[in-house]
Design an enzyme around this catalytic site. Structure first.
Site, PDB file in Angstrom:
ATOM      1  CG  ASP A  14      -1.806   1.176   1.342  1.00 45.86           C
ATOM      2  OD1 ASP A  14      -1.667   2.112   0.522  1.00 45.86           O
ATOM      3  OD2 ASP A  14      -2.663   1.188   2.238  1.00 45.86           O
ATOM      4  CE1 TYR A  28      -6.316  10.490 -11.005  1.00 42.57           C
ATOM      5  CE2 TYR A  28      -6.951  12.093 -12.686  1.00 42.57           C
ATOM      6  CZ  TYR A  28      -6.260  10.951 -12.315  1.00 42.57           C
ATOM      7  OH  TYR A  28      -5.516  10.274 -13.252  1.00 42.57           O
ATOM      8  CB  THR A  41      -7.159   1.099 -17.077  1.00 45.57           C
ATOM      9  OG1 THR A  41      -7.662   2.253 -16.404  1.00 45.57           O
ATOM     10  CG2 THR A  41      -6.008   1.495 -17.990  1.00 45.57           C
TER      11      THR A  41
HETATM   12  N1  LIG Z   1      -6.576   5.298 -17.453  1.00 47.61           N
HETATM   13  C1  LIG Z   1      -6.498   6.562 -17.774  1.00 47.61           C
HETATM   14  O1  LIG Z   1      -7.223   7.048 -18.659  1.00 47.61           O
HETATM   15  C2  LIG Z   1      -5.513   7.475 -17.082  1.00 47.61           C
HETATM   16  C3  LIG Z   1      -5.451   8.812 -17.513  1.00 47.61           C
HETATM   17  C4  LIG Z   1      -4.550   9.655 -16.885  1.00 47.61           C
HETATM   18  C5  LIG Z   1      -3.730   9.186 -15.874  1.00 47.61           C
HETATM   19  N2  LIG Z   1      -3.817   7.891 -15.479  1.00 47.61           N
HETATM   20  C6  LIG Z   1      -2.952   7.456 -14.380  1.00 47.61           C
HETATM   21  O2  LIG Z   1      -2.265   6.278 -14.742  1.00 47.61           O
HETATM   22  C7  LIG Z   1      -1.989   5.513 -13.578  1.00 47.61           C
HETATM   23  C8  LIG Z   1      -2.453   4.083 -13.787  1.00 47.61           C
HETATM   24  O3  LIG Z   1      -3.850   4.104 -13.942  1.00 47.61           O
HETATM   25  P1  LIG Z   1      -4.666   2.941 -14.673  1.00 47.61           P
HETATM   26  O4  LIG Z   1      -5.652   3.612 -15.544  1.00 47.61           O
HETATM   27  O5  LIG Z   1      -3.758   1.932 -15.223  1.00 47.61           O
HETATM   28  O6  LIG Z   1      -5.501   2.391 -13.420  1.00 47.61           O
HETATM   29  P2  LIG Z   1      -5.644   0.908 -12.832  1.00 47.61           P
HETATM   30  O7  LIG Z   1      -6.685   0.999 -11.780  1.00 47.61           O
HETATM   31  O8  LIG Z   1      -5.857  -0.048 -13.934  1.00 47.61           O
HETATM   32  O9  LIG Z   1      -4.210   0.668 -12.167  1.00 47.61           O
HETATM   33  C9  LIG Z   1      -3.843   1.347 -10.988  1.00 47.61           C
HETATM   34  C10 LIG Z   1      -3.302   0.339  -9.990  1.00 47.61           C
HETATM   35  O10 LIG Z   1      -2.924   1.052  -8.803  1.00 47.61           O
HETATM   36  C11 LIG Z   1      -3.238   0.225  -7.702  1.00 47.61           C
HETATM   37  N3  LIG Z   1      -3.373   0.964  -6.460  1.00 47.61           N
HETATM   38  C12 LIG Z   1      -4.410   1.744  -6.062  1.00 47.61           C
HETATM   39  N4  LIG Z   1      -4.199   2.195  -4.818  1.00 47.61           N
HETATM   40  C13 LIG Z   1      -3.005   1.688  -4.415  1.00 47.61           C
HETATM   41  C14 LIG Z   1      -2.252   1.781  -3.221  1.00 47.61           C
HETATM   42  N5  LIG Z   1      -2.699   2.482  -2.159  1.00 47.61           N
HETATM   43  N6  LIG Z   1      -1.074   1.136  -3.144  1.00 47.61           N
HETATM   44  C15 LIG Z   1      -0.617   0.412  -4.195  1.00 47.61           C
HETATM   45  N7  LIG Z   1      -1.294   0.272  -5.343  1.00 47.61           N
HETATM   46  C16 LIG Z   1      -2.477   0.905  -5.459  1.00 47.61           C
HETATM   47  C17 LIG Z   1      -4.563  -0.420  -8.086  1.00 47.61           C
HETATM   48  O11 LIG Z   1      -4.832  -1.578  -7.303  1.00 47.61           O
HETATM   49  C18 LIG Z   1      -4.354  -0.706  -9.561  1.00 47.61           C
HETATM   50  O12 LIG Z   1      -3.868  -2.014  -9.760  1.00 47.61           O
HETATM   51  C19 LIG Z   1      -2.717   6.224 -12.421  1.00 47.61           C
HETATM   52  O13 LIG Z   1      -1.795   6.989 -11.699  1.00 47.61           O
HETATM   53  C20 LIG Z   1      -3.717   7.103 -13.124  1.00 47.61           C
HETATM   54  O14 LIG Z   1      -4.065   8.234 -12.373  1.00 47.61           O
HETATM   55  C21 LIG Z   1      -4.683   7.020 -16.049  1.00 47.61           C
END
Ligand SMILES: NC(=O)c1ccc[n+]([C@@H]2O[C@H](COP(=O)([O-])OP(=O)(O)OC[C@H]3O[C@@H](n4cnc5c(N)ncnc54)[C@H](O)[C@@H]3O)[C@@H](O)[C@H]2O)c1
Length: 266
Positions: free
Chosen positions: A63, A153, A188
């Site tokens: 975490d 966010y 995602t």
């Molecule tokens: N998907 C999008 O469109 C998008 C756009 C802009 C930015 N992002 C950023 O990209 C990154 C990845 O996002 P994603 O879309 O792959 O999401 P995702 O939910 O598929 O992956 C994020 C992962 O982070 C893990 N996580 C959450 N809280 C946690 C914690 N306290 N400790 C450890 N792990 C933790 C989750 O369990 C998950 O597996 C994020 O930082 C997100 O803000 C995503």
């Protein structure tokens, strides 16, 4: 920095962009300590690799809001770390700022901001001792322009952008390459993993959405890391938003409000 033969600590490795990036790095010859709060996600990330690459992915349940757990993980690693990728993140419920409860607000900031901060503070001294090293922070399109319903966010991601820019400035003439990753829209399970249901879009436009796949996003990010790029605009949507914001910030905010206001569901 070429990642072949390198050791990478990558948060958020149990899903989405982090998982796809872990796969890219393993395929590129790197070794990944994949961290995530969901152990089942980490197991899946490993299982989805071809058998010959599974040893290149070492799952570590973590975490990122738990500073002590991060230090314990760091101290337990049997090899020096060459690259840290902070990808773990969650979004907030799609509500206006006044309707967001304190717990949700703190959760988002704790994961996105303090999680990233704790990881950097734990691993930076070790990275600075390597002959070459890389720090990669994942921000968002929301680091640039606001998404209605994602005030906190966006603020957490804007903070990551500025921190990353400052670290880039502070370590310019060092062994450390600093990279800021800005995804726009990538398909995602971030809503589900953030404990949310996505609202129905009731207003705003109905244009087809340019949503990238996680594999495509990871390919772009991997190539940028290997090329030592400072700033990575991951997909078409963030490229467009950045161009608009540079031209006219107010128009960009208003366009975001028009295009994404429907996510507020009223
Ligand atoms: N998907 C999008 O469109 C998008 C756009 C802009 C930015 N992002 C950023 O990209 C990154 C990845 O996002 P994603 O879309 O792959 O999401 P995702 O939910 O598929 O992956 C994020 C992962 O982070 C893990 N996580 C959450 N809280 C946690 C914690 N306290 N400790 C450890 N792990 C933790 C989750 O369990 C998950 O597996 C994020 O930082 C997100 O803000 C995503």
């Amino acid at each position: 920095m070429k990642l072949s033969g390198k050791t990478v600590v990558l948060t958020g490795a149990g899903s989405g962009i982090g998982r796809a990036l872990a796969h890219q790095i393993a395929r590129g010859g790197g070794r990944v300590f994949g961290c995530d709060i969901r152990s089942e996600g980490l197991d899946e990330t490993r299982e989805l690799l071809p058998p010959e690459l599974r040893n290149s992915f070492v799952p570590r349940m973590l975490d990122v809001t738990d500073r002590e757990a991060i230090v314990t993980l760091r101290d337990g690693l049997d090899e020096p770390v060459d690259c840290l990728v902070n990808c773990a993140g969650i979004i907030q419920p799609f509500v206006r700022f006044a309707d967001l409860d304190d717990d949700a607000m703190e959760r988002v900031f704790n994961v996105n901001w303090f999680g990233t901060l704790h990881m950097i503070r734990a691993f930076l001294p070790g990275l600075l001792e390597r002959s070459e090293a890389q720090l990669v922070n994942v921000g968002s399109m929301s680091s640039i322009a606001p998404l209605p319903g994602q005030a906190i966010y966006g603020a957490s991601k804007a903070a990551i952008k500025l921190l990353t820019e400052t670290l880039y400035a502070e370590y310019l003439a060092s062994n450390l390459q600093v990279t800021l990753v800005l995804p726009g829209a990538v398909a995602t399970n971030i809503s589900q993993n953030s404990g949310l249901k996505m609202p129905e879009r009731k207003t705003g436009d109905n244009r087809p959405r340019d949503v990238a796949g996680a594999e495509d996003a990871a390919r772009t990010i991997f190539a940028a890391i290997e090329a030592g790029e400072y700033r990575v605009l991951v997909d078409k949507m963030v490229i467009e938003v950045e161009a608009l914001y540079r031209r006219d910030p107010q128009a960009a905010i208003e366009t975001m409000a028009r295009n994404f206001g429907g996510l507020l569901g009223d």
